[in-house]
Design an enzyme around this catalytic site. Structure first.
Site, PDB file in Angstrom:
ATOM      1  N   ARG A 108      15.675 -51.598  77.261  1.00 21.91           N
ATOM      2  CA  ARG A 108      14.853 -50.811  76.528  1.00 21.91           C
ATOM      3  C   ARG A 108      14.624 -49.505  77.295  1.00 21.91           C
ATOM      4  NH1 ARG A 108       8.689 -50.831  76.990  1.00 21.91           N
ATOM      5  NH2 ARG A 108       8.162 -49.188  75.374  1.00 21.91           N
ATOM      6  N   HIS A 153       7.671 -42.055  74.093  1.00 24.22           N
ATOM      7  CA  HIS A 153       7.032 -42.749  75.392  1.00 24.22           C
ATOM      8  C   HIS A 153       6.359 -41.760  76.033  1.00 24.22           C
ATOM      9  CE1 HIS A 153       7.231 -46.261  78.247  1.00 24.22           C
ATOM     10  NE2 HIS A 153       6.452 -45.584  78.769  1.00 24.22           N
ATOM     11  N   GLU A 198       2.447 -47.741  73.618  1.00 22.98           N
ATOM     12  CA  GLU A 198       1.032 -47.693  74.304  1.00 22.98           C
ATOM     13  C   GLU A 198       0.084 -46.623  73.655  1.00 22.98           C
ATOM     14  OE1 GLU A 198       1.327 -47.966  78.437  1.00 22.98           O
ATOM     15  OE2 GLU A 198       1.756 -49.794  78.418  1.00 22.98           O
ATOM     16  N   ASN A 338       2.847 -54.769  76.193  1.00 13.87           N
ATOM     17  CA  ASN A 338       3.015 -54.556  77.629  1.00 13.87           C
ATOM     18  C   ASN A 338       1.821 -54.972  77.899  1.00 13.87           C
ATOM     19  OD1 ASN A 338       5.327 -52.770  76.702  1.00 13.87           O
ATOM     20  ND2 ASN A 338       4.211 -50.978  77.120  1.00 13.87           N
ATOM     21  N   TYR A 340       0.079 -55.883  82.060  1.00 16.15           N
ATOM     22  CA  TYR A 340      -0.044 -55.782  83.562  1.00 16.15           C
ATOM     23  C   TYR A 340      -1.146 -56.771  84.136  1.00 16.15           C
ATOM     24  CZ  TYR A 340       3.706 -52.483  83.181  1.00 16.15           C
ATOM     25  OH  TYR A 340       4.820 -51.646  82.759  1.00 16.15           O
ATOM     26  N   GLU A 407       7.240 -54.901  78.374  1.00 20.25           N
ATOM     27  CA  GLU A 407       7.139 -54.533  79.559  1.00 20.25           C
ATOM     28  C   GLU A 407       6.163 -55.567  80.403  1.00 20.25           C
ATOM     29  OE1 GLU A 407       5.371 -50.615  80.572  1.00 20.25           O
ATOM     30  OE2 GLU A 407       6.540 -49.688  79.160  1.00 20.25           O
TER      31      GLU A 407
HETATM   32  C1  PNW Z   1       2.754 -48.804  81.433  1.00 23.32           C
HETATM   33  N1  PNW Z   1      -3.330 -50.580  82.407  1.00 23.32           N
HETATM   34  O1  PNW Z   1       1.730 -48.470  81.308  1.00 23.32           O
HETATM   35  C2  PNW Z   1       3.641 -47.733  80.987  1.00 23.32           C
HETATM   36  O2  PNW Z   1       4.382 -47.837  79.700  1.00 23.32           O
HETATM   37  C3  PNW Z   1       4.838 -47.323  81.755  1.00 23.32           C
HETATM   38  O3  PNW Z   1       5.215 -45.934  81.417  1.00 23.32           O
HETATM   39  C4  PNW Z   1       4.553 -47.298  83.148  1.00 23.32           C
HETATM   40  O4  PNW Z   1       5.472 -46.895  84.066  1.00 23.32           O
HETATM   41  C5  PNW Z   1       3.980 -48.876  83.638  1.00 23.32           C
HETATM   42  O5  PNW Z   1       2.933 -49.071  82.732  1.00 23.32           O
HETATM   43  C6  PNW Z   1       3.346 -48.844  84.957  1.00 23.32           C
HETATM   44  O6  PNW Z   1       2.361 -48.316  85.097  1.00 23.32           O
HETATM   45  C7  PNW Z   1       0.445 -48.971  81.529  1.00 23.32           C
HETATM   46  O7  PNW Z   1      -4.335 -50.697  81.662  1.00 23.32           O
HETATM   47  C8  PNW Z   1      -0.559 -49.140  80.699  1.00 23.32           C
HETATM   48  O8  PNW Z   1      -3.551 -51.412  83.536  1.00 23.32           O
HETATM   49  C9  PNW Z   1      -2.043 -49.624  80.725  1.00 23.32           C
HETATM   50  C10 PNW Z   1      -2.305 -50.139  82.106  1.00 23.32           C
HETATM   51  C11 PNW Z   1      -1.065 -50.251  83.079  1.00 23.32           C
HETATM   52  C12 PNW Z   1       0.357 -49.673  82.900  1.00 23.32           C
END
Ligand code: PNW
Length: 499
Positions: A108, A153, A198, A338, A340, A407
């Site tokens: 991706r 992006h 996002e 995505n 995290y 992600e």
């Molecule tokens: C992603 N949160 O964004 C992005 O899509 C990537 O480009 C980025 O490198 C990756 O995270 C790592 O940071 C995020 O709310 C959006 O915790 C939201 C969060 C974290 C990351």
């Protein structure tokens, strides 16, 4: 007598309970033997601005991120930029080799809009930019890797800033035109498209980063204008694909939304309600118009009520016309997710009416458990059950759509190749994915690791490292070295199991 028989019955029940537990743990022992379904795919992900470099190479135009990092370097914690980044503009062959080494099915990556259309508008095409993506796509396919392309992006043509970038409705057609050209150029070989990465970050967190720092719109309105236009632009691109390209190209297209799980801080009804309110503001705001119909009711009600008290003639959240709602509904062939980390959410009294803002509209408070395992980013605590809860919630709320995890990843600060914590992270989050598939019946069909290599991590510059490969940013050649997690991922893909 009665007493005895009660005790006996109790002992019986206890035994039965013990047997059940034993049986349960036997089952859970076999749990780790679960294998990923045959049609489940693995991938690795990156984005253009974070890896490509070549910011003005061969006719590329200026993006909002070029301008932001050049004009206001203090907005980046280490004052760095993506001018060279991983130099993937020149090192793409090595990138493909690396993807191949991980053994995954998908790569991706995102298109840099201004590398192909230096001025944003599609009248002027930069052939070296087109060649770059053609070469990359062809090499991936030659190596049996499926390209997954994100159209947007975060690196908008700077040209569109004076128009108000996403706060302006003109973006709907501008994005549609760009998407159509991308389908024409690459759609014969690219079968999975993601319109936006996002929207929440684009519209809520990065409103100062829209390349539009001097935007005339006050906060509390700008976010919703952005959301509104971005969703319409998504629907526009979806329908262009659906009508003009799907019949011959036979691919699929959707959007990627980020979701940090909101777990009620307690079982008190107000906390349970607060967590759901937060999910609707953070995720439902984008998912609901696409999957169900219109913005979520709770979101519409709260913003309308506060807007009225603030003296606005209408809600700060724009309304979709019926035709727009119908156009948006169903514009997803899968749901890109995505994920995290996870937060506890509690109910708090609403902020008094004052300066309008998205956080005030959303209400609620969030916090993380200090006992949760940490990573190299304070917001990224390791909480695998949060991913499982998300997948359960999506199944229940949106009639079990196909989910592609686009992600998921773990940052550290050292960038060490001995990255056991990252391996443990993947093991746990992949296990949560397996649980969601086998125990909850969630329709998850892919897991893409963020990221193929250490890269430019937006405001955090090069300080946090998500890569499966480390990159030496001090060497002009940007050599890449496999971390231990590469071998782990390859093993998962080969054995289709996490151990
Ligand atoms: C992603 N949160 O964004 C992005 O899509 C990537 O480009 C980025 O490198 C990756 O995270 C790592 O940071 C995020 O709310 C959006 O915790 C939201 C969060 C974290 C990351």
């Amino acid at each position: 007598m009665i007493k005895v028989s009660v005790t006996m019955r109790l002992t019986h029940t206890k035994n039965l309970f013990f047997l059940l537990c034993l049986f349960g743990s036997l089952i859970s022992l076999t749990k780790s033997q679960w294998t990923f379904p045959d049609d489940f795919k693995f991938g690795v992900a990156t984005s253009a601005y974070q890896i490509e470099g070549g910011w003005d190479a061969d006719g590329k135009g200026v993006s909002t991120w070029d301008r932001l990092t050049h004009n206001t370097p203090e907005m980046i914690q280490d004052k760095s930029n993506g001018d060279i980044a991983c130099d993937s503009y020149h090192k793409w062959e090595r990138d493909v080799e690396m993807v191949k080494e991980t053994g995954v099915d998908y790569y991706r990556f995102s298109l840099s809009w201004t590398r192909i259309f230096p001025q944003g508008y599609i009248n002027l095409v930069n052939q070296p930019g087109v060649d770059y993506y053609n070469n990359l796509i062809n090499k991936l396919i030659e190596n049996g890797i499926e390209p997954v392309i994100t159209l947007y992006h975060w690196d908008l043509p700077q040209m569109f800033s004076p128009l108000g970038s996403w706060t302006s409705p003109v973006m709907v057609d501008l994005f549609g035109n760009y998407a159509r050209k991308a389908f024409q150029l690459f759609g014969d070989r690219v079968k999975t498209w993601i319109t936006f990465n996002e929207p929440k970050i684009v519209c809520q967190d990065f409103h100062d980063f829209l390349g539009n720092v001097t935007s005339p719109y006050p906060k509390g309105t700008i976010e919703y204008l952005c959301t509104h236009n971005l969703l319409k632009a998504h629907a526009e691109a979806y329908h262009i694909y659906d009508k003009e390209f799907r019949p011959t190209q036979n691919g699929r297209i959707s959007i990627t939304l980020n979701f940090e799980w909101a777990e009620p801080a307690s079982q008190k009804p107000e906390d349970i309600e607060a967590a759901e309110q937060r999910r609707q503001f953070e995720f439902g705001l984008y998912a609901n118009p696409i999957i169900n119909f219109d913005y979520p009711q709770i979101v519409k009600d709260r913003i309308a009520e506060r807007s009225k008290k603030e003296g606005y003639p209408n809600s700060r959240l724009p309304q979709f016309t019926l035709a727009e709602k119908l156009k948006l509904k169903g514009t997803y062939d899968f749901l890109g997710l995505n994920h995290y980390s996870t937060w506890y959410v509690e109910a708090v009294p609403d902020q008094p009416i004052g300066t309008p803002s998205y956080p005030a509209d959303m209400g609620t408070e969030r916090f993380q458990d200090l006992a949760w395992e940490e990573s190299g980013a304070e917001w990224n605590k390791v909480v695998p059950w949060g991913l499982r809860h998300i997948l359960q919630w999506i199944k229940k709320t949106y009639r079990n759509p196909v989910v592609l995890i686009t992600e998921c990843g773990y940052p550290d600060r050292s960038g060490t190749v001995e990255d056991e914590p990252r391996i443990n992270f993947f093991k746990k989050y992949l296990n949560a994915t397996l649980q969601a598939i086998y125990e909850d019946g969630a329709n998850v069909q892919a897991f893409m690791a963020w990221s193929l290599m250490d890269n430019f991590e937006w405001q955090q510059g090069y300080q946090i490292k998500f890569g499966l490969y480390s990159v030496d940013f001090n060497d002009p050649d940007r050599p890449r070295t496999a971390k231990k997690s590469v071998a782990y991922l390859r093993n998962v893909v080969e054995t289709r199991s996490i151990d």
